[in-house]
Design a protein around this motif. Structure first.
Motif, PDB file in Angstrom:
ATOM      1  N   HIS A 112      69.114  89.752  13.186  1.00 40.68           N
ATOM      2  CA  HIS A 112      67.959  90.331  12.503  1.00 40.68           C
ATOM      3  C   HIS A 112      67.063  90.961  13.564  1.00 40.68           C
ATOM      4  N   PRO A 113      66.147  91.865  13.190  1.00 40.82           N
ATOM      5  CA  PRO A 113      65.244  92.474  14.175  1.00 40.82           C
ATOM      6  C   PRO A 113      64.339  91.421  14.812  1.00 40.82           C
ATOM      7  N   ALA A 114      63.864  91.692  16.007  1.00 38.40           N
ATOM      8  CA  ALA A 114      63.035  90.727  16.728  1.00 38.40           C
ATOM      9  C   ALA A 114      61.677  90.515  16.074  1.00 38.40           C
ATOM     10  N   ASN A 115      61.232  91.447  15.215  1.00 34.60           N
ATOM     11  CA  ASN A 115      59.937  91.297  14.552  1.00 34.60           C
ATOM     12  C   ASN A 115      60.060  90.679  13.159  1.00 34.60           C
ATOM     13  N   TYR A 116      61.215  90.118  12.843  1.00 35.62           N
ATOM     14  CA  TYR A 116      61.438  89.472  11.545  1.00 35.62           C
ATOM     15  C   TYR A 116      60.647  88.170  11.485  1.00 35.62           C
ATOM     16  N   ARG A 117      59.765  88.033  10.467  1.00 37.09           N
ATOM     17  CA  ARG A 117      58.899  86.859  10.364  1.00 37.09           C
ATOM     18  C   ARG A 117      59.669  85.592   9.989  1.00 37.09           C
ATOM     19  N   GLY A 118      60.902  85.747   9.560  1.00 38.34           N
ATOM     20  CA  GLY A 118      61.723  84.585   9.253  1.00 38.34           C
ATOM     21  C   GLY A 118      62.493  84.068  10.453  1.00 38.34           C
ATOM     22  N   CYS A 119      62.285  84.677  11.618  1.00 40.55           N
ATOM     23  CA  CYS A 119      62.954  84.258  12.852  1.00 40.55           C
ATOM     24  C   CYS A 119      62.603  82.808  13.163  1.00 40.55           C
TER      25      CYS A 119
ATOM     26  N   CYS B 170      68.418  89.751  17.494  1.00 39.67           N
ATOM     27  CA  CYS B 170      67.068  89.375  17.919  1.00 39.67           C
ATOM     28  C   CYS B 170      67.121  88.860  19.352  1.00 39.67           C
ATOM     29  N   VAL B 171      66.281  89.399  20.218  1.00 39.49           N
ATOM     30  CA  VAL B 171      66.272  88.992  21.617  1.00 39.49           C
ATOM     31  C   VAL B 171      65.716  87.582  21.787  1.00 39.49           C
ATOM     32  N   ASN B 172      64.970  87.079  20.796  1.00 37.77           N
ATOM     33  CA  ASN B 172      64.342  85.762  20.916  1.00 37.77           C
ATOM     34  C   ASN B 172      65.243  84.613  20.481  1.00 37.77           C
ATOM     35  N   CYS B 173      66.068  84.832  19.460  1.00 37.77           N
ATOM     36  CA  CYS B 173      66.904  83.735  18.960  1.00 37.77           C
ATOM     37  C   CYS B 173      68.389  84.079  18.905  1.00 37.77           C
TER      38      CYS B 173
ATOM     39  N   ARG C 285      56.758  95.671  23.626  1.00 40.31           N
ATOM     40  CA  ARG C 285      57.553  96.080  24.786  1.00 40.31           C
ATOM     41  C   ARG C 285      58.723  95.111  25.018  1.00 40.31           C
ATOM     42  N   CYS C 286      58.399  93.812  25.186  1.00 37.57           N
ATOM     43  CA  CYS C 286      59.450  92.832  25.494  1.00 37.57           C
ATOM     44  C   CYS C 286      59.848  91.992  24.289  1.00 37.57           C
ATOM     45  N   GLN C 287      59.094  92.094  23.173  1.00 34.31           N
ATOM     46  CA  GLN C 287      59.345  91.391  21.912  1.00 34.31           C
ATOM     47  C   GLN C 287      58.997  89.901  21.961  1.00 34.31           C
ATOM     48  N   LYS C 288      58.404  89.418  23.058  1.00 33.59           N
ATOM     49  CA  LYS C 288      58.007  88.015  23.132  1.00 33.59           C
ATOM     50  C   LYS C 288      56.677  87.811  22.412  1.00 33.59           C
TER      51      LYS C 288
ATOM     52  N   CYS D  63      51.683  94.095  29.562  1.00 35.94           N
ATOM     53  CA  CYS D  63      52.996  93.476  29.723  1.00 35.94           C
ATOM     54  C   CYS D  63      53.782  94.160  30.839  1.00 35.94           C
ATOM     55  N   HIS D  64      54.327  93.341  31.743  1.00 39.72           N
ATOM     56  CA  HIS D  64      55.166  93.854  32.829  1.00 39.72           C
ATOM     57  C   HIS D  64      56.546  93.197  32.790  1.00 39.72           C
ATOM     58  N   ASN D  65      56.911  92.674  31.613  1.00 37.15           N
ATOM     59  CA  ASN D  65      58.253  92.131  31.437  1.00 37.15           C
ATOM     60  C   ASN D  65      59.244  93.274  31.237  1.00 37.15           C
ATOM     61  N   ASN D  66      60.510  92.975  31.422  1.00 34.04           N
ATOM     62  CA  ASN D  66      61.530  93.979  31.143  1.00 34.04           C
ATOM     63  C   ASN D  66      61.497  94.340  29.661  1.00 34.04           C
ATOM     64  N   PRO D  67      61.645  95.615  29.318  1.00 33.90           N
ATOM     65  CA  PRO D  67      61.606  96.002  27.899  1.00 33.90           C
ATOM     66  C   PRO D  67      62.847  95.535  27.156  1.00 33.90           C
ATOM     67  N   HIS D  68      62.671  95.268  25.863  1.00 34.93           N
ATOM     68  CA  HIS D  68      63.801  94.917  25.002  1.00 34.93           C
ATOM     69  C   HIS D  68      63.639  95.636  23.671  1.00 34.93           C
ATOM     70  N   CYS D  69      64.723  96.148  23.169  1.00 38.87           N
ATOM     71  CA  CYS D  69      64.727  96.845  21.887  1.00 38.87           C
ATOM     72  C   CYS D  69      64.528  95.841  20.758  1.00 38.87           C
ATOM     73  N   VAL D  70      63.718  96.199  19.772  1.00 40.70           N
ATOM     74  CA  VAL D  70      63.452  95.304  18.654  1.00 40.70           C
ATOM     75  C   VAL D  70      64.684  95.124  17.772  1.00 40.70           C
ATOM     76  N   LYS D  71      65.645  96.044  17.885  1.00 45.19           N
ATOM     77  CA  LYS D  71      66.817  96.002  17.013  1.00 45.19           C
ATOM     78  C   LYS D  71      68.061  95.416  17.670  1.00 45.19           C
ATOM     79  N   PHE D  72      68.285  95.743  18.934  1.00 47.14           N
ATOM     80  CA  PHE D  72      69.569  95.388  19.531  1.00 47.14           C
ATOM     81  C   PHE D  72      69.453  94.565  20.810  1.00 47.14           C
ATOM     82  N   ALA D  73      68.252  94.105  21.155  1.00 42.54           N
ATOM     83  CA  ALA D  73      68.045  93.237  22.315  1.00 42.54           C
ATOM     84  C   ALA D  73      68.502  93.875  23.622  1.00 42.54           C
ATOM     85  N   ARG D  74      68.643  95.189  23.638  1.00 41.19           N
ATOM     86  CA  ARG D  74      69.039  95.870  24.868  1.00 41.19           C
ATOM     87  C   ARG D  74      67.810  96.107  25.751  1.00 41.19           C
TER      88      ARG D  74
END
Length: 237
Positions: free
Chosen positions: A150-157, A143-146, A103-106, A114-125
């Motif tokens: 790259h997508p937020a689920n990229y293991r190389g993040c 990526c919304v995390n870094c 949902r939030c990619q964290k 999860c009750h965080n704001n949603p974020h797209c795995v592709k565009f951090a929207r």
């Protein structure tokens, strides 16, 4: 004006199930009959499903069984004969992957609570990935995390690697208690390490500098004392 607070929770312990793996039972076995057979042996089934081969989707003689949490749950491992079939019950393999919320990619929790704001795995929207209006690939993936491309689920993040390194250090060094300084966390920062409780303090001015967490293995008996805080420093004990 109402202020929305982002947060996530965990499933209450009383609602958690006891999962086991059933081997050698024929894949065409009726699930209701299987549940009733386990109930006759004192095990209440909450959910049960047949496992399929990942690529071919062929059914396997393998089942996941979720039991109601009871004092006799571990007795199921002693069952070797069920419905006139020689079977074997085992504990499922523990996943070593860091959980990531869809949902939030964290990292550190899943979408169920999860009750965080949603974020797209592709565009951090601020929308769920399934609701993303952009269906084609392009170079604007973020990526919304870094904030890298790259997508937020990229293991190389870099964020994933940082958490993974912390987990490996604690496990390989058989750490029970650890104090970390200069985390640079704010009230919006979050970290979770499997099998450890984490207590942290951030700088009182709310900016990303200083800060200290105490990490304690979950099976060590302990309690948190009331913190001491002033405008220039904050203590944790």
């Amino acid at each position: 004006m109402e202020k929305y607070t982002e947060f996530h929770a965990c499933k209450p312990k009383k609602d958690k199930t006891f999962r086991v793996v059933l081997k050698n039972m024929h894949q065409t076995t009726d699930l209701k009959e299987l549940s009733n057979s386990l109930a006759d042996k004192g095990h209440m089934v909450i959910n049960i499903w047949n496992v399929m081969q990942r690529i071919t989707n062929v059914q396997l003689p393998l089942f996941f069984v979720d039991l109601k949490a009871q004092d006799n749950n571990k007795e199921i491992y002693k069952i070797t004969l069920l419905m006139n079939t020689c079977v074997q019950f085992e504990a499922p393999h523990i996943k070593r992957e860091i959980p990531q919320c869809m949902r939030c990619q964290k990292y550190g929790h899943t979408r169920n609570y999860c009750h965080n704001n949603p974020h797209c795995v592709k565009f951090a929207r601020n929308h769920l990935t399934k609701d993303c209006p952009r269906k084609t690939r392009d170079e604007e993936v973020i990526c919304v995390n870094c904030k890298e491309h790259h997508p937020a689920n990229y293991r190389g993040c870099i964020r994933h690697k940082q958490i993974e390194q912390k987990n490996i250090f604690l496990l390989h060094n058989n750490t029970d208690i650890m104090l970390i300084s200069e985390t640079n966390f704010t009230n919006k920062s979050y970290i979770k390490i499997p099998n450890f409780n984490i207590y942290h303090t951030n700088h009182p001015d709310g900016t990303a500098h200083a800060g200290t967490p105490v990490i304690i293995r979950y099976n060590i008996k302990h309690y948190e004392k009331e913190g001491y805080k002033q405008n220039i420093f904050k203590l944790l004990a």
